[in-house]
Design a protein around this motif. Structure first.
Motif, PDB file in Angstrom:
ATOM      1  N   THR A  37       0.759  -1.308   0.049  1.00  0.00           N
ATOM      2  CA  THR A  37       0.059  -0.354  -0.054  1.00  0.00           C
ATOM      3  C   THR A  37       0.665   1.267   0.040  1.00  0.00           C
ATOM      4  OG1 THR A  37       0.030   0.383   2.422  1.00  0.00           O
ATOM      5  CG2 THR A  37      -1.680  -1.219   1.246  1.00  0.00           C
ATOM      6  N   GLU A  38       0.381   2.473  -0.349  1.00  0.00           N
ATOM      7  CA  GLU A  38       0.973   3.429  -0.295  1.00  0.00           C
ATOM      8  C   GLU A  38       1.651   3.975   0.835  1.00  0.00           C
ATOM      9  OE1 GLU A  38      -0.398   8.041  -1.055  1.00  0.00           O
ATOM     10  OE2 GLU A  38      -0.322   6.864  -2.946  1.00  0.00           O
ATOM     11  N   LEU A  39       0.809   3.783   1.838  1.00  0.00           N
ATOM     12  CA  LEU A  39       1.295   4.172   3.267  1.00  0.00           C
ATOM     13  C   LEU A  39       2.248   3.159   3.876  1.00  0.00           C
ATOM     14  CD1 LEU A  39       0.684   5.587   6.194  1.00  0.00           C
ATOM     15  CD2 LEU A  39      -0.864   3.600   6.473  1.00  0.00           C
ATOM     16  N   ASN A  40       2.329   1.870   3.480  1.00  0.00           N
ATOM     17  CA  ASN A  40       3.776   1.186   3.851  1.00  0.00           C
ATOM     18  C   ASN A  40       4.915   1.613   3.052  1.00  0.00           C
ATOM     19  OD1 ASN A  40       2.056   0.016   5.694  1.00  0.00           O
ATOM     20  ND2 ASN A  40       1.735  -1.930   4.568  1.00  0.00           N
ATOM     21  N   VAL A  41       4.784   1.875   1.688  1.00  0.00           N
ATOM     22  CA  VAL A  41       5.834   2.289   0.969  1.00  0.00           C
ATOM     23  C   VAL A  41       6.098   3.601   1.839  1.00  0.00           C
ATOM     24  CG1 VAL A  41       6.394   3.437  -1.333  1.00  0.00           C
ATOM     25  CG2 VAL A  41       5.136   1.099  -1.102  1.00  0.00           C
ATOM     26  N   LYS A  43       6.111   4.737   4.449  1.00  0.00           N
ATOM     27  CA  LYS A  43       6.942   4.710   6.085  1.00  0.00           C
ATOM     28  C   LYS A  43       8.120   3.831   5.530  1.00  0.00           C
ATOM     29  CE  LYS A  43       3.833   6.202   8.687  1.00  0.00           C
ATOM     30  NZ  LYS A  43       4.376   7.350   9.364  1.00  0.00           N
ATOM     31  N   LEU A  44       8.150   3.080   4.543  1.00  0.00           N
ATOM     32  CA  LEU A  44       9.582   2.421   4.137  1.00  0.00           C
ATOM     33  C   LEU A  44      10.589   3.549   3.978  1.00  0.00           C
ATOM     34  CD1 LEU A  44      11.585   0.080   3.435  1.00  0.00           C
ATOM     35  CD2 LEU A  44      10.606   0.430   1.250  1.00  0.00           C
ATOM     36  N   LEU A  45      10.068   4.419   3.184  1.00  0.00           N
ATOM     37  CA  LEU A  45      10.736   5.446   2.430  1.00  0.00           C
ATOM     38  C   LEU A  45      11.402   6.801   3.540  1.00  0.00           C
ATOM     39  CD1 LEU A  45       9.107   6.260  -1.004  1.00  0.00           C
ATOM     40  CD2 LEU A  45      11.242   5.306  -0.746  1.00  0.00           C
ATOM     41  N   GLN A  46      10.264   6.820   4.425  1.00  0.00           N
ATOM     42  CA  GLN A  46      10.490   7.720   5.680  1.00  0.00           C
ATOM     43  C   GLN A  46      11.665   7.238   6.375  1.00  0.00           C
ATOM     44  OE1 GLN A  46       8.062   7.941   9.167  1.00  0.00           O
ATOM     45  NE2 GLN A  46       7.838  10.317   8.410  1.00  0.00           N
ATOM     46  N   GLY A  47      11.809   5.707   6.546  1.00  0.00           N
ATOM     47  CA  GLY A  47      12.876   5.291   7.444  1.00  0.00           C
ATOM     48  C   GLY A  47      14.018   5.235   6.810  1.00  0.00           C
ATOM     49  N   LEU A  48      14.286   5.193   5.286  1.00  0.00           N
ATOM     50  CA  LEU A  48      15.412   5.338   4.714  1.00  0.00           C
ATOM     51  C   LEU A  48      15.990   6.722   4.723  1.00  0.00           C
ATOM     52  CD1 LEU A  48      14.672   3.053   1.611  1.00  0.00           C
ATOM     53  CD2 LEU A  48      16.199   2.441   3.589  1.00  0.00           C
ATOM     54  N   PHE A  49      14.836   7.648   4.475  1.00  0.00           N
ATOM     55  CA  PHE A  49      15.446   9.122   4.419  1.00  0.00           C
ATOM     56  C   PHE A  49      15.901   9.746   5.897  1.00  0.00           C
ATOM     57  CE2 PHE A  49      13.519   9.155   0.205  1.00  0.00           C
ATOM     58  CZ  PHE A  49      14.614  10.083  -0.506  1.00  0.00           C
ATOM     59  N   LEU A  74      19.792  -0.064  -4.897  1.00  0.00           N
ATOM     60  CA  LEU A  74      19.051   0.317  -4.098  1.00  0.00           C
ATOM     61  C   LEU A  74      18.611   1.838  -4.183  1.00  0.00           C
ATOM     62  CD1 LEU A  74      17.329  -0.008  -1.204  1.00  0.00           C
ATOM     63  CD2 LEU A  74      19.541   0.678  -0.105  1.00  0.00           C
ATOM     64  N   ILE A  75      19.316   2.503  -4.683  1.00  0.00           N
ATOM     65  CA  ILE A  75      19.185   3.841  -4.966  1.00  0.00           C
ATOM     66  C   ILE A  75      18.166   4.198  -6.165  1.00  0.00           C
ATOM     67  CG2 ILE A  75      20.529   4.915  -6.446  1.00  0.00           C
ATOM     68  CD1 ILE A  75      20.698   6.749  -3.150  1.00  0.00           C
ATOM     69  N   LYS A  76      18.385   3.266  -7.180  1.00  0.00           N
ATOM     70  CA  LYS A  76      17.542   3.241  -8.054  1.00  0.00           C
ATOM     71  C   LYS A  76      16.034   2.632  -7.863  1.00  0.00           C
ATOM     72  CE  LYS A  76      20.899   3.639 -11.874  1.00  0.00           C
ATOM     73  NZ  LYS A  76      21.305   3.297 -13.243  1.00  0.00           N
ATOM     74  N   GLN A  77      15.828   1.704  -6.898  1.00  0.00           N
ATOM     75  CA  GLN A  77      14.654   1.416  -6.347  1.00  0.00           C
ATOM     76  C   GLN A  77      13.789   2.263  -5.643  1.00  0.00           C
ATOM     77  OE1 GLN A  77      16.077  -2.350  -4.255  1.00  0.00           O
ATOM     78  NE2 GLN A  77      15.228  -3.647  -5.916  1.00  0.00           N
ATOM     79  N   ILE A  78      14.618   3.023  -4.810  1.00  0.00           N
ATOM     80  CA  ILE A  78      14.084   3.990  -4.108  1.00  0.00           C
ATOM     81  C   ILE A  78      13.430   5.064  -5.276  1.00  0.00           C
ATOM     82  CG2 ILE A  78      14.540   6.002  -2.496  1.00  0.00           C
ATOM     83  CD1 ILE A  78      16.470   3.924  -1.171  1.00  0.00           C
ATOM     84  N   GLN A  79      14.390   5.488  -6.206  1.00  0.00           N
ATOM     85  CA  GLN A  79      13.938   6.325  -7.045  1.00  0.00           C
ATOM     86  C   GLN A  79      12.560   5.960  -7.888  1.00  0.00           C
ATOM     87  OE1 GLN A  79      16.468   7.110 -10.657  1.00  0.00           O
ATOM     88  NE2 GLN A  79      15.819   9.356 -10.562  1.00  0.00           N
ATOM     89  N   PHE A  80      12.390   4.762  -8.027  1.00  0.00           N
ATOM     90  CA  PHE A  80      11.069   4.158  -8.828  1.00  0.00           C
ATOM     91  C   PHE A  80       9.935   4.316  -7.932  1.00  0.00           C
ATOM     92  CE2 PHE A  80       8.301   0.465  -9.325  1.00  0.00           C
ATOM     93  CZ  PHE A  80       7.936   0.637 -10.866  1.00  0.00           C
TER      94      PHE A  80
END
Length: 181
Positions: A37-41, A43-49, A74-80
């Motif tokens: 879900t968008e919410l979980n994605v 939260k994952l990105l928030q942890g990485l940032f 990993l950085i390209k996956q995050i960009q996606f």
């Protein structure tokens, strides 16, 4: 509230989800997050940032959110994932003179900071405060900003169509010259 969980059973569960034993050069986002879900994605990105990102507040030269890692995949996956959320970022390779190695960087420019903050944001208080300070400084942009990716696609298609007509017209005029002379 923090929770600490440990044990073989829990580690096996994490492996089942795709969280293998990785180091900073080999880790990647598990496949399951590309279907989350968008919410979980977010939260994952928030942890990485929160851990590997920063916010540069510069009102004159332009402010930005940046993530710097030693793992290109990993950085390209995050960009996606960011792009799926409608957040455009710039990928670059940065040489670190101190570590004598390349790092990979994602930069979210000032046009997308508001969207980044509303969807992902920082939970780290200092980083969050800098973003809020920037957003209070910047006036709300028009509803028709560059954040609307579909409109950019329509714009590019119209320019391509104009270019195609121009080339076709030039080619016809040159063909006429060839057959006349």
């Amino acid at each position: 509230c923090n929770y600490f969980v440990h044990g073989r059973l829990f580690r096996d569960f994490l492996c089942y989800l795709g969280l293998e034993y990785w180091n900073s050069h080999t880790k990647e986002i598990p496949e399951i997050f590309f279907k989350e879900t968008e919410l979980n994605v977010c939260k994952l990105l928030q942890g990485l940032f929160d851990t590997d990102g920063n916010f540069n507040l510069n009102k004159e030269k332009g402010s930005y959110v940046r993530l710097k890692l030693c793992n290109e995949r990993l950085i390209k996956q995050i960009q996606f994932l960011l792009l799926n959320l409608g957040i455009v970022s710039k990928f670059s390779i940065v040489f670190d003179k101190v570590q004598n190695t390349d790092y990979y960087s994602l930069v979210v420019g000032s046009d997308f900071i508001r969207k980044f903050d509303s969807l992902i944001g920082f939970s780290h208080p200092d980083k969050n405060h800098k973003v809020k300070e920037f957003l209070s400084y910047v006036k709300l942009r028009s509803e028709f900003s560059r954040e609307e990716i579909p409109f950019q696609i329509l714009y590019l298609e119209s320019k391509y169509s104009e270019f195609k007509k121009y080339i076709t017209k030039r080619m016809k005029s040159r063909l006429c010259l060839c057959f006349r002379g």
